[in-house]
Design a protein around this motif. Structure first.
Motif, PDB file in Angstrom:
ATOM      1  N   PRO A 100       0.805  -1.232   0.000  1.00 55.07           N
ATOM      2  CA  PRO A 100       0.000   0.000   0.000  1.00 55.07           C
ATOM      3  C   PRO A 100       0.831   1.271   0.000  1.00 55.07           C
ATOM      4  CG  PRO A 100      -0.879  -1.567   1.587  1.00 55.07           C
ATOM      5  CD  PRO A 100       0.408  -2.151   1.076  1.00 55.07           C
ATOM      6  N   SER A 101       1.980   1.259   0.678  1.00 56.69           N
ATOM      7  CA  SER A 101       2.809   2.461   0.713  1.00 56.69           C
ATOM      8  C   SER A 101       3.558   2.648  -0.596  1.00 56.69           C
ATOM      9  CB  SER A 101       3.800   2.388   1.885  1.00 56.69           C
ATOM     10  OG  SER A 101       4.626   1.250   1.779  1.00 56.69           O
ATOM     11  N   ILE A 102       4.035   1.574  -1.194  1.00 54.86           N
ATOM     12  CA  ILE A 102       4.783   1.668  -2.453  1.00 54.86           C
ATOM     13  C   ILE A 102       3.861   2.070  -3.599  1.00 54.86           C
ATOM     14  CG2 ILE A 102       6.126   0.328  -4.138  1.00 54.86           C
ATOM     15  CD1 ILE A 102       7.097  -1.368  -1.746  1.00 54.86           C
ATOM     16  N   LEU A 103       2.617   1.582  -3.585  1.00 57.26           N
ATOM     17  CA  LEU A 103       1.667   1.899  -4.649  1.00 57.26           C
ATOM     18  C   LEU A 103       1.042   3.281  -4.523  1.00 57.26           C
ATOM     19  CD1 LEU A 103      -0.273  -1.444  -5.227  1.00 57.26           C
ATOM     20  CD2 LEU A 103       1.260  -0.299  -6.801  1.00 57.26           C
ATOM     21  N   GLY A 104       1.312   3.988  -3.437  1.00 55.08           N
ATOM     22  CA  GLY A 104       0.792   5.346  -3.294  1.00 55.08           C
ATOM     23  C   GLY A 104      -0.517   5.452  -2.560  1.00 55.08           C
ATOM     24  N   SER A 268      -2.738   5.519  12.194  1.00 55.16           N
ATOM     25  CA  SER A 268      -1.362   5.053  12.404  1.00 55.16           C
ATOM     26  C   SER A 268      -0.307   5.899  11.723  1.00 55.16           C
ATOM     27  CB  SER A 268      -1.220   3.609  11.909  1.00 55.16           C
ATOM     28  OG  SER A 268      -1.279   3.556  10.488  1.00 55.16           O
ATOM     29  N   GLY A 269      -0.707   6.842  10.876  1.00 57.91           N
ATOM     30  CA  GLY A 269       0.300   7.584  10.134  1.00 57.91           C
ATOM     31  C   GLY A 269       0.846   6.772   8.971  1.00 57.91           C
ATOM     32  N   GLY A 270       1.908   7.280   8.364  1.00 60.80           N
ATOM     33  CA  GLY A 270       2.444   6.669   7.147  1.00 60.80           C
ATOM     34  C   GLY A 270       3.393   5.520   7.411  1.00 60.80           C
ATOM     35  N   ILE A 271       2.904   4.476   8.043  1.00 68.82           N
ATOM     36  CA  ILE A 271       3.742   3.298   8.308  1.00 68.82           C
ATOM     37  C   ILE A 271       3.838   2.459   7.040  1.00 68.82           C
ATOM     38  CG2 ILE A 271       3.950   1.154   9.627  1.00 68.82           C
ATOM     39  CD1 ILE A 271       2.607   2.524  11.951  1.00 68.82           C
ATOM     40  N   GLY A 272       5.042   2.233   6.586  1.00 66.23           N
ATOM     41  CA  GLY A 272       5.261   1.448   5.381  1.00 66.23           C
ATOM     42  C   GLY A 272       5.839   0.082   5.682  1.00 66.23           C
ATOM     43  N   PHE A 273       5.889  -0.766   4.652  1.00 65.62           N
ATOM     44  CA  PHE A 273       6.558  -2.067   4.655  1.00 65.62           C
ATOM     45  C   PHE A 273       5.812  -3.175   5.398  1.00 65.62           C
ATOM     46  CE2 PHE A 273      10.262   0.828   4.053  1.00 65.62           C
ATOM     47  CZ  PHE A 273      10.612   0.397   2.784  1.00 65.62           C
ATOM     48  N   VAL A 274       4.803  -2.851   6.237  1.00 61.68           N
ATOM     49  CA  VAL A 274       4.052  -3.914   6.895  1.00 61.68           C
ATOM     50  C   VAL A 274       3.306  -4.746   5.846  1.00 61.68           C
ATOM     51  CG1 VAL A 274       2.212  -4.468   8.539  1.00 61.68           C
ATOM     52  CG2 VAL A 274       3.784  -2.600   9.025  1.00 61.68           C
ATOM     53  N   GLY A 275       2.742  -4.055   4.840  1.00 64.29           N
ATOM     54  CA  GLY A 275       2.040  -4.739   3.766  1.00 64.29           C
ATOM     55  C   GLY A 275       2.963  -5.503   2.846  1.00 64.29           C
ATOM     56  N   LEU A 276       4.255  -5.280   2.960  1.00 58.43           N
ATOM     57  CA  LEU A 276       5.242  -6.021   2.168  1.00 58.43           C
ATOM     58  C   LEU A 276       5.767  -7.226   2.941  1.00 58.43           C
ATOM     59  CD1 LEU A 276       7.066  -5.966  -0.458  1.00 58.43           C
ATOM     60  CD2 LEU A 276       8.759  -4.830   0.974  1.00 58.43           C
ATOM     61  N   THR A 320       6.919   4.502  15.451  1.00 63.00           N
ATOM     62  CA  THR A 320       6.882   3.068  15.132  1.00 63.00           C
ATOM     63  C   THR A 320       7.326   2.801  13.697  1.00 63.00           C
ATOM     64  OG1 THR A 320       5.025   2.857  16.667  1.00 63.00           O
ATOM     65  CG2 THR A 320       5.382   1.044  15.131  1.00 63.00           C
ATOM     66  N   GLY A 321       6.964   3.709  12.793  1.00 61.92           N
ATOM     67  CA  GLY A 321       7.329   3.532  11.389  1.00 61.92           C
ATOM     68  C   GLY A 321       8.823   3.478  11.162  1.00 61.92           C
ATOM     69  N   VAL A 322       9.587   4.143  12.017  1.00 60.87           N
ATOM     70  CA  VAL A 322      11.052   4.111  11.883  1.00 60.87           C
ATOM     71  C   VAL A 322      11.565   2.712  12.160  1.00 60.87           C
ATOM     72  CG1 VAL A 322      13.219   4.999  12.812  1.00 60.87           C
ATOM     73  CG2 VAL A 322      11.293   6.553  12.454  1.00 60.87           C
ATOM     74  N   VAL A 323      11.035   2.069  13.206  1.00 58.04           N
ATOM     75  CA  VAL A 323      11.454   0.702  13.539  1.00 58.04           C
ATOM     76  C   VAL A 323      11.072  -0.254  12.414  1.00 58.04           C
ATOM     77  CG1 VAL A 323      11.199  -1.191  15.191  1.00 58.04           C
ATOM     78  CG2 VAL A 323      11.226   1.169  16.005  1.00 58.04           C
ATOM     79  N   VAL A 324       9.843  -0.105  11.880  1.00 57.89           N
ATOM     80  CA  VAL A 324       9.407  -0.965  10.781  1.00 57.89           C
ATOM     81  C   VAL A 324      10.290  -0.747   9.551  1.00 57.89           C
ATOM     82  CG1 VAL A 324       7.500  -1.548   9.240  1.00 57.89           C
ATOM     83  CG2 VAL A 324       7.032  -1.004  11.622  1.00 57.89           C
ATOM     84  N   ALA A 325      10.656   0.518   9.289  1.00 58.52           N
ATOM     85  CA  ALA A 325      11.499   0.828   8.134  1.00 58.52           C
ATOM     86  C   ALA A 325      12.896   0.226   8.277  1.00 58.52           C
ATOM     87  CB  ALA A 325      11.600   2.337   7.942  1.00 58.52           C
ATOM     88  N   ILE A 326      13.426   0.204   9.496  1.00 54.64           N
ATOM     89  CA  ILE A 326      14.739  -0.395   9.740  1.00 54.64           C
ATOM     90  C   ILE A 326      14.720  -1.875   9.355  1.00 54.64           C
ATOM     91  CG2 ILE A 326      16.373  -1.070  11.564  1.00 54.64           C
ATOM     92  CD1 ILE A 326      15.649   1.573  12.970  1.00 54.64           C
TER      93      ILE A 326
END
Length: 341
Positions: A100-104, A268-276, A320-326
């Motif tokens: 979801p984050s990569i697709l915009g 939750s804000g712009g948390i990425g990579f969970v959907g990946l 939290t998004g920083v930890v997920v991004a790491i």
């Protein structure tokens, strides 16, 4: 005899997958308990237990019931929603890099939420319940734009075009959001910066109540559509030959993924990579069959986000998004390198 052996193997595989899901569920419970004991102000397991049964002090009750428990519940719900959204998008595009984050979709939902909170601040309780709907509108408009750009007359939707247009639209929305932040007051700018980093900012029970209907309706619907996703994973000609209305089902599933991602982004804000990461972890555990993959993705996503949020609160109170991004960024690069091979 030849028919009995495959049936026995399938039964063993199903039992193994069920055991994996039970283990993931137990791990979520363990992480939930640990998370209740973690944070800037430490609460011992005994204090948590006493507080849960009404024997704690007023301060302990405030910390546990008003701050920690809503945030923990939101972490699990958001993790499950984003992971299932990513799993659906990967099935639609037949591309393991879809998210979801990569697709915009996250960017589109976030843009509307940020605009609303920054320029129309409201203390009304009803505004909290409006946020998931606004996020859904923003995510839907973004998804519609991506879909329109990826559509070609006579050819329909190409999964690769869908993914590439999503990446391009995401970059454009991120640039627009950056321009908007330059015109904001310092207070609003601070909020947007924290939101973009992926902070779970909706940390009260009213945000849980606002998010819960979206999750409890859309998750079962996505599980119901598991067989359709299995068919869409085949090539276009085979799927059409099996009688599947490809474009119609793809639109239904895309709307489901958008609804899940948009409602989660609202709190939750712009948390990425969970959907990946969630779907990839689930696929390694139970295989590509969506009847098992979707619920396992939900559990894996919930577990990932509750662990990330607990670490974020315990280590340095970072978003939290920083930890997920790491965790997620190196894994995304690994998948990208492997796909080129």
């Amino acid at each position: 005899m030849n028919l009995v052996k495959p049936a026995a193997n399938e039964h063993r595989s199903s039992m193994k997958s069920l055991a994996i899901m039970v283990i993931l569920g137990l791990l979520i419970i363990v992480a939930f308990i640990i998370s209740m004991n973690s944070g800037y102000i430490k609460l011992s397991p005994l204090q948590v237990l006493k507080t849960l049964f009404g024997g704690g002090t007023a301060k302990e009750s405030l910390i546990l019931f008003d701050f920690r428990l809503p945030r923990i519940v939101i972490s699990v719900l958001v993790g499950a929603g984003l992971a299932v959204s990513g799993c659906i998008l990967q099935g639609i595009t037949r591309n393991g890099l879809a998210d979801p984050s990569i697709l915009g979709i996250v960017s589109g939902a976030g843009l509307v939420v940020v605009l609303f909170i920054s320029y129309f601040p409201s203390t009304s309780p009803s505004s909290v319940f409006l946020l998931p709907f606004l996020a859904f509108v923003g995510a839907s408009l973004t998804a519609a734009l991506i879909y329109a750009l990826a559509f070609k007359k006579g050819e329909g939707i190409s999964p690769i075009r869908l993914l590439l247009n999503g990446i391009g639209v995401s970059a454009g929305i991120s640039a627009a959001m950056l321009v908007l932040t330059l015109r904001m007051s310092p207070e609003n700018y601070k909020f947007v910066a924290v939101w973009l980093a992926g902070s779970i900012w909706g940390t009260s029970w009213k945000f849980v109540i606002a998010l819960f209907p979206w999750i409890v309706i859309l998750l079962p619907f996505s599980f119901y559509k598991a067989r359709v996703l299995n068919v869409l994973n085949l090539n276009e000609q085979t799927a059409a030959g099996l009688g599947a209305p490809i474009e119609k089902e793809r639109l239904f599933l895309l709307a489901t993924a958008v609804g899940l991602a948009g409602s989660c982004v609202a709190v939750s804000g712009g948390i990425g990579f969970v959907g990946l990461i969630g779907p990839h972890l689930a696929r390694r555990l139970v295989g590509p069959k969506h009847q098992l993959l979707l619920p396992t993705s939900a559990l894996a996503g919930g577990l990932l986000l509750i662990i990330a949020d607990t670490l974020a609160r315990s280590i340095a109170d970072i978003p939290t998004g920083v930890v997920v991004a790491i965790i997620g960024a190196p894994y995304f690069l690994y998948l990208l390198a492997r796909s080129k091979a």
